[in-house]
Enzyme design. Sequence first.
Site, PDB file in Angstrom:
ATOM      1  N   LYS A  20      -0.181  -5.483  -5.462  1.00 56.91           N
ATOM      2  CA  LYS A  20      -1.279  -5.477  -6.428  1.00 56.91           C
ATOM      3  C   LYS A  20      -1.224  -6.727  -7.309  1.00 56.91           C
ATOM      4  O   LYS A  20      -0.215  -7.449  -7.304  1.00 56.91           O
ATOM      5  CB  LYS A  20      -1.191  -4.192  -7.265  1.00 56.91           C
ATOM      6  CG  LYS A  20      -1.408  -2.908  -6.434  1.00 56.91           C
ATOM      7  CD  LYS A  20      -1.214  -1.650  -7.264  1.00 56.91           C
ATOM      8  CE  LYS A  20      -1.538  -0.391  -6.479  1.00 56.91           C
ATOM      9  NZ  LYS A  20      -1.337   0.843  -7.291  1.00 56.91           N
ATOM     10  N   TYR A  60      -9.997   3.549  -2.296  1.00 58.37           N
ATOM     11  CA  TYR A  60      -9.551   4.627  -3.190  1.00 58.37           C
ATOM     12  C   TYR A  60     -10.579   5.752  -3.305  1.00 58.37           C
ATOM     13  O   TYR A  60     -10.614   6.457  -4.316  1.00 58.37           O
ATOM     14  CB  TYR A  60      -9.251   4.053  -4.582  1.00 58.37           C
ATOM     15  CG  TYR A  60      -7.924   3.330  -4.695  1.00 58.37           C
ATOM     16  CD1 TYR A  60      -6.714   3.986  -4.416  1.00 58.37           C
ATOM     17  CD2 TYR A  60      -7.851   2.002  -5.118  1.00 58.37           C
ATOM     18  CE1 TYR A  60      -5.490   3.332  -4.541  1.00 58.37           C
ATOM     19  CE2 TYR A  60      -6.619   1.339  -5.245  1.00 58.37           C
ATOM     20  CZ  TYR A  60      -5.445   2.017  -4.961  1.00 58.37           C
ATOM     21  OH  TYR A  60      -4.233   1.379  -5.084  1.00 58.37           O
ATOM     22  N   ASN A 123       1.620  -0.520 -11.380  1.00 57.82           N
ATOM     23  CA  ASN A 123       2.755  -0.105 -10.550  1.00 57.82           C
ATOM     24  C   ASN A 123       2.965  -0.955  -9.293  1.00 57.82           C
ATOM     25  O   ASN A 123       3.571  -0.516  -8.315  1.00 57.82           O
ATOM     26  CB  ASN A 123       2.687   1.397 -10.243  1.00 57.82           C
ATOM     27  CG  ASN A 123       1.457   1.769  -9.435  1.00 57.82           C
ATOM     28  OD1 ASN A 123       0.639   0.912  -9.107  1.00 57.82           O
ATOM     29  ND2 ASN A 123       1.333   3.038  -9.099  1.00 57.82           N
ATOM     30  N   HIS A 126       0.834  -0.919  -3.470  1.00 52.40           N
ATOM     31  CA  HIS A 126       0.220   0.244  -2.808  1.00 52.40           C
ATOM     32  C   HIS A 126       0.855   0.429  -1.440  1.00 52.40           C
ATOM     33  O   HIS A 126       1.112  -0.545  -0.740  1.00 52.40           O
ATOM     34  CB  HIS A 126      -1.282   0.025  -2.614  1.00 52.40           C
ATOM     35  CG  HIS A 126      -1.865   1.003  -1.636  1.00 52.40           C
ATOM     36  ND1 HIS A 126      -2.233   2.276  -2.002  1.00 52.40           N
ATOM     37  CD2 HIS A 126      -2.086   0.919  -0.289  1.00 52.40           C
ATOM     38  CE1 HIS A 126      -2.677   2.937  -0.931  1.00 52.40           C
ATOM     39  NE2 HIS A 126      -2.594   2.130   0.120  1.00 52.40           N
ATOM     40  N   GLU A 137      -6.861   2.639   6.312  1.00 54.51           N
ATOM     41  CA  GLU A 137      -6.741   1.475   5.427  1.00 54.51           C
ATOM     42  C   GLU A 137      -6.598   0.174   6.223  1.00 54.51           C
ATOM     43  O   GLU A 137      -7.174  -0.859   5.859  1.00 54.51           O
ATOM     44  CB  GLU A 137      -5.548   1.686   4.482  1.00 54.51           C
ATOM     45  CG  GLU A 137      -5.831   2.807   3.472  1.00 54.51           C
ATOM     46  CD  GLU A 137      -4.588   3.306   2.731  1.00 54.51           C
ATOM     47  OE1 GLU A 137      -3.491   2.729   2.898  1.00 54.51           O
ATOM     48  OE2 GLU A 137      -4.718   4.296   1.974  1.00 54.51           O
TER      49      GLU A 137
HETATM   50  N1  UDP Z   1      -3.092   5.809 -11.010  1.00 56.67           N
HETATM   51  C1  UDP Z   1      -3.286   5.706 -12.376  1.00 56.67           C
HETATM   52  N2  UDP Z   1      -3.104   6.820 -13.155  1.00 56.67           N
HETATM   53  C2  UDP Z   1      -2.724   8.013 -12.628  1.00 56.67           C
HETATM   54  C3  UDP Z   1      -2.527   8.115 -11.238  1.00 56.67           C
HETATM   55  C4  UDP Z   1      -2.724   6.995 -10.447  1.00 56.67           C
HETATM   56  O1  UDP Z   1      -3.633   4.639 -12.873  1.00 56.67           O
HETATM   57  O2  UDP Z   1      -2.550   8.979 -13.376  1.00 56.67           O
HETATM   58  C5  UDP Z   1      -3.277   4.619 -10.164  1.00 56.67           C
HETATM   59  C6  UDP Z   1      -1.956   3.977  -9.740  1.00 56.67           C
HETATM   60  O3  UDP Z   1      -2.128   2.571  -9.732  1.00 56.67           O
HETATM   61  C7  UDP Z   1      -1.760   4.526  -8.341  1.00 56.67           C
HETATM   62  C8  UDP Z   1      -3.208   4.554  -7.846  1.00 56.67           C
HETATM   63  O4  UDP Z   1      -3.951   4.979  -8.966  1.00 56.67           O
HETATM   64  O5  UDP Z   1      -0.910   3.687  -7.572  1.00 56.67           O
HETATM   65  C9  UDP Z   1      -3.462   5.458  -6.678  1.00 56.67           C
HETATM   66  O6  UDP Z   1      -3.056   6.767  -7.024  1.00 56.67           O
HETATM   67  P1  UDP Z   1      -2.241   7.648  -5.963  1.00 56.67           P
HETATM   68  O7  UDP Z   1      -2.177   9.032  -6.505  1.00 56.67           O
HETATM   69  O8  UDP Z   1      -2.803   7.445  -4.599  1.00 56.67           O
HETATM   70  O9  UDP Z   1      -0.749   7.024  -6.067  1.00 56.67           O
HETATM   71  P2  UDP Z   1       0.083   6.138  -5.024  1.00 56.67           P
HETATM   72  O10 UDP Z   1      -0.264   6.618  -3.654  1.00 56.67           O
HETATM   73  O11 UDP Z   1      -0.290   4.697  -5.245  1.00 56.67           O
HETATM   74  O12 UDP Z   1       1.526   6.394  -5.377  1.00 56.67           O
HETATM   75 MG    MG Z   2      -2.124   6.843  -2.734  1.00 55.31          MG
END
Ligand code: UDP
Ligand code: MG
Length: 160
Positions: A20, A60, A123, A126, A137
């Site tokens: 990211k 997303y 974070n 991805h 994806e």
């Molecule tokens: N995210 C966020 N707040 C939250 C949960 C997710 O900003 O409470 C963002 C974060 O950058 C995350 C992305 O949304 O990586 C996608 O969410 P997902 O639940 O798919 O998490 P991941 O698969 O990336 O661990």
């Molecule tokens: Mg995810």
Amino acid sequence: FLFFYFFTIFIISLLFIMIKPDGVQRGLCGVIIKRFERKGYKLIGLKMLNPTEEILKEHYKDLADKPFFKKLVNYISQGPVIAMVWEGVDIVKQGRRIIGETNPLDSAVGTIRGDFGLEVGRNIIHGSDSVASANREINLWFKADELIQWKNHSTEWIYE
Ligand code: UDP
Ligand code: MG
């Protein structure tokens, strides 16, 4: 049971990874790539791009009704990002372990998010959460001719 175990664990699959914008800005591309390389995974696609809002909303789309969706799209659309496709045995599950939990504060030390991040909205990386979403994806981010089939000379020293 053993037969089933053999065919579920030893299946070579693909994982879509995106570094990211915070990972790129903070100079973490090299260490992130190294963590997948040193594990034994094979890189078969890589590009840097500024993602459009359109591709991010599609990427997303399962989170479209979440309260953080707009912020999430704004965060990643600042770009640039590095999109990658990695190949290896059981890579989706193992790759998520390398990445850590969604929230860096919940992520173990030794994971990418646990070592380099502090906030869920920054974070760093991805990674696809299932083989089905990895395939979706990869099709979204890459054209077929951007994936490179090559033989890694270490293959027989990584796989028995
Ligand atoms: N995210 C966020 N707040 C939250 C949960 C997710 O900003 O409470 C963002 C974060 O950058 C995350 C992305 O949304 O990586 C996608 O969410 P997902 O639940 O798919 O998490 P991941 O698969 O990336 O661990
Ligand atoms: Mg995810």
